[in-house]
Motif scaffolding. Sequence first.
Motif, mmCIF file in Angstrom:
data_model
loop_
_atom_site.group_PDB
_atom_site.id
_atom_site.type_symbol
_atom_site.label_atom_id
_atom_site.label_comp_id
_atom_site.label_asym_id
_atom_site.label_seq_id
_atom_site.Cartn_x
_atom_site.Cartn_y
_atom_site.Cartn_z
ATOM 1 N N GLY A 116 34.689 44.370 54.768
ATOM 2 C CA GLY A 116 35.007 45.560 55.542
ATOM 3 C C GLY A 116 35.729 46.578 54.682
ATOM 4 O O GLY A 116 35.757 46.480 53.450
ATOM 5 N N PHE A 117 36.319 47.574 55.322
ATOM 6 C CA PHE A 117 37.032 48.617 54.590
ATOM 7 C C PHE A 117 38.311 48.033 53.993
ATOM 8 O O PHE A 117 39.071 47.340 54.678
ATOM 9 N N CYS A 118 38.547 48.308 52.731
ATOM 10 C CA CYS A 118 39.664 47.688 52.009
ATOM 11 C C CYS A 118 40.591 48.746 51.392
ATOM 12 O O CYS A 118 40.134 49.772 50.883
ATOM 13 N N LYS A 119 41.878 48.443 51.438
ATOM 14 C CA LYS A 119 42.884 49.306 50.799
ATOM 15 C C LYS A 119 43.402 48.697 49.499
ATOM 16 O O LYS A 119 44.235 49.296 48.826
ATOM 17 N N ASN A 120 42.901 47.515 49.154
ATOM 18 C CA ASN A 120 43.367 46.822 47.952
ATOM 19 C C ASN A 120 42.310 46.820 46.856
ATOM 20 O O ASN A 120 42.077 45.802 46.189
ATOM 21 N N MET A 121 41.648 47.961 46.657
ATOM 22 C CA MET A 121 40.566 48.036 45.679
ATOM 23 C C MET A 121 40.998 47.646 44.262
ATOM 24 O O MET A 121 40.247 46.954 43.566
ATOM 25 N N PRO A 122 42.193 48.038 43.784
ATOM 26 C CA PRO A 122 42.587 47.588 42.442
ATOM 27 C C PRO A 122 42.567 46.071 42.302
ATOM 28 O O PRO A 122 42.091 45.534 41.294
ATOM 29 N N GLU A 123 43.046 45.357 43.316
ATOM 30 C CA GLU A 123 43.038 43.890 43.270
ATOM 31 C C GLU A 123 41.613 43.342 43.272
ATOM 32 O O GLU A 123 41.307 42.372 42.567
ATOM 33 N N LEU A 124 40.739 43.957 44.055
ATOM 34 C CA LEU A 124 39.361 43.473 44.131
ATOM 35 C C LEU A 124 38.641 43.666 42.797
ATOM 36 O O LEU A 124 37.903 42.784 42.351
ATOM 37 N N TYR A 125 38.861 44.827 42.174
ATOM 38 C CA TYR A 125 38.274 45.040 40.846
ATOM 39 C C TYR A 125 38.786 43.991 39.857
ATOM 40 O O TYR A 125 38.020 43.443 39.062
ATOM 41 N N GLN A 126 40.083 43.732 39.879
ATOM 42 C CA GLN A 126 40.685 42.793 38.929
ATOM 43 C C GLN A 126 40.194 41.367 39.149
ATOM 44 O O GLN A 126 40.001 40.617 38.190
ATOM 45 N N ALA A 127 39.988 41.000 40.397
ATOM 46 C CA ALA A 127 39.596 39.627 40.715
ATOM 47 C C ALA A 127 38.113 39.362 40.528
ATOM 48 O O ALA A 127 37.713 38.225 40.235
ATOM 49 N N ALA A 128 37.294 40.390 40.699
ATOM 50 C CA ALA A 128 35.842 40.214 40.587
ATOM 51 C C ALA A 128 35.439 39.903 39.153
ATOM 52 O O ALA A 128 36.156 40.226 38.191
ATOM 53 N N ASP A 129 34.281 39.282 39.008
ATOM 54 C CA ASP A 129 33.737 39.046 37.668
ATOM 55 C C ASP A 129 32.948 40.247 37.175
ATOM 56 O O ASP A 129 32.981 40.578 35.979
ATOM 57 N N PHE A 130 32.235 40.902 38.113
ATOM 58 C CA PHE A 130 31.466 42.109 37.791
ATOM 59 C C PHE A 130 31.487 43.040 38.993
ATOM 60 O O PHE A 130 31.641 42.594 40.137
ATOM 61 N N THR A 131 31.340 44.318 38.728
ATOM 62 C CA THR A 131 31.073 45.293 39.787
ATOM 63 C C THR A 131 29.602 45.661 39.664
ATOM 64 O O THR A 131 29.121 45.952 38.569
ATOM 65 N N ILE A 132 28.886 45.628 40.786
ATOM 66 C CA ILE A 132 27.439 45.849 40.746
ATOM 67 C C ILE A 132 27.038 46.966 41.693
ATOM 68 O O ILE A 132 27.613 47.123 42.770
ATOM 69 N N MET A 133 26.095 47.768 41.257
ATOM 70 C CA MET A 133 25.602 48.867 42.093
ATOM 71 C C MET A 133 24.182 49.229 41.681
ATOM 72 O O MET A 133 23.841 49.171 40.499
#
Length: 348
Positions: free
Chosen positions: A237-254
Amino acid sequence: MKVAINTLNFRQGGGVERYILDLIKGFHDEQITPRIYTCKADATLAENRWIELIKTNLSLIPRKLRHRFLSSFVRQHRQADEVILSLFYLYCDIFICGGNHKGYLRSQNKTANLYERFIKIPFEQKVLNECKLVIAHSKLMKKELIELYQVPEQKIQVLYPPANTAKFNPISAEQRQALREKLGFNADEIIYLFPSTGHHRKGYALLKNYFNHADLPIRLVVAGTPVKESKNVVSLGFCKNMPELYQAADFTIMASSYEPFGLVGLESILSGTPVIFSENMACLEVLQNNFGFTFSRDDVASLASAVKNSINLVKAGKARIDNPHACLNYDPELTSHIEQLLQIMKNL
């Protein structure tokens, strides 16, 4: 020299709204108090103390016509010695262009409706014709303005947007492990973050189809507009913790069908997380070295190859970016952006 910004709505938000607040912060650091022309403003914004607000009431004007009325208001009330910037298609001296409707329609194979054909696009053309200079946020945008709007090449300068390097930055391996546990990411799965509120344009259907049919230890994590969860797809859903999600993910995909720049790419890289992007995304203009992988939207095999290469990188322990700035070919700091912008304004 005095600075002004023309905007339809002075508020907190994503994209353009966030960029305007960044500019105000940058101008404040240079001891410049910009005038903000608008028809709607959020009185609770902390940035109000750094601006001079000039507001007109257009509440009775239909939303789709407010561009014209606000432009007329600013034209009548501007100061003689100020340089007016706009990130929306509004009356200004310097138009900062992050998108255009003709380019969007072409990328989606759509035909303009009556409003777009007779009001929206002609007013975009008017703004581009009347402003003294256009700042394009990518070479792709410059190319489209020349081809689709016949803007003279010498009237356009490319200046890539800034990114918040204080907010988006790498963390240690120990911090990242704790963060993944906090977010519920399993140690044996590879996380592919998909941050989006416009899933159709960002290529969600293509990615969902691939992930749901893949027999691999991968998970597509959607942050933004909620989606129905399925085999390898999770919706946060909508997230306010985007910095944490970027840091925790292995890759960002689009897999965007149209992306005039794509600040998501920079935010991910700055957080130490490589990207897997469709090769038409304009932010790839500024990425270099080991930033991740690209693929063709028209070739599912190339997407599969990029994902498999990314899995191998994780297994080899080489998937993190220790020096994000080495993956960028320009300085994303706000101070550098403001310095270049002020120089452009002085040379106008």
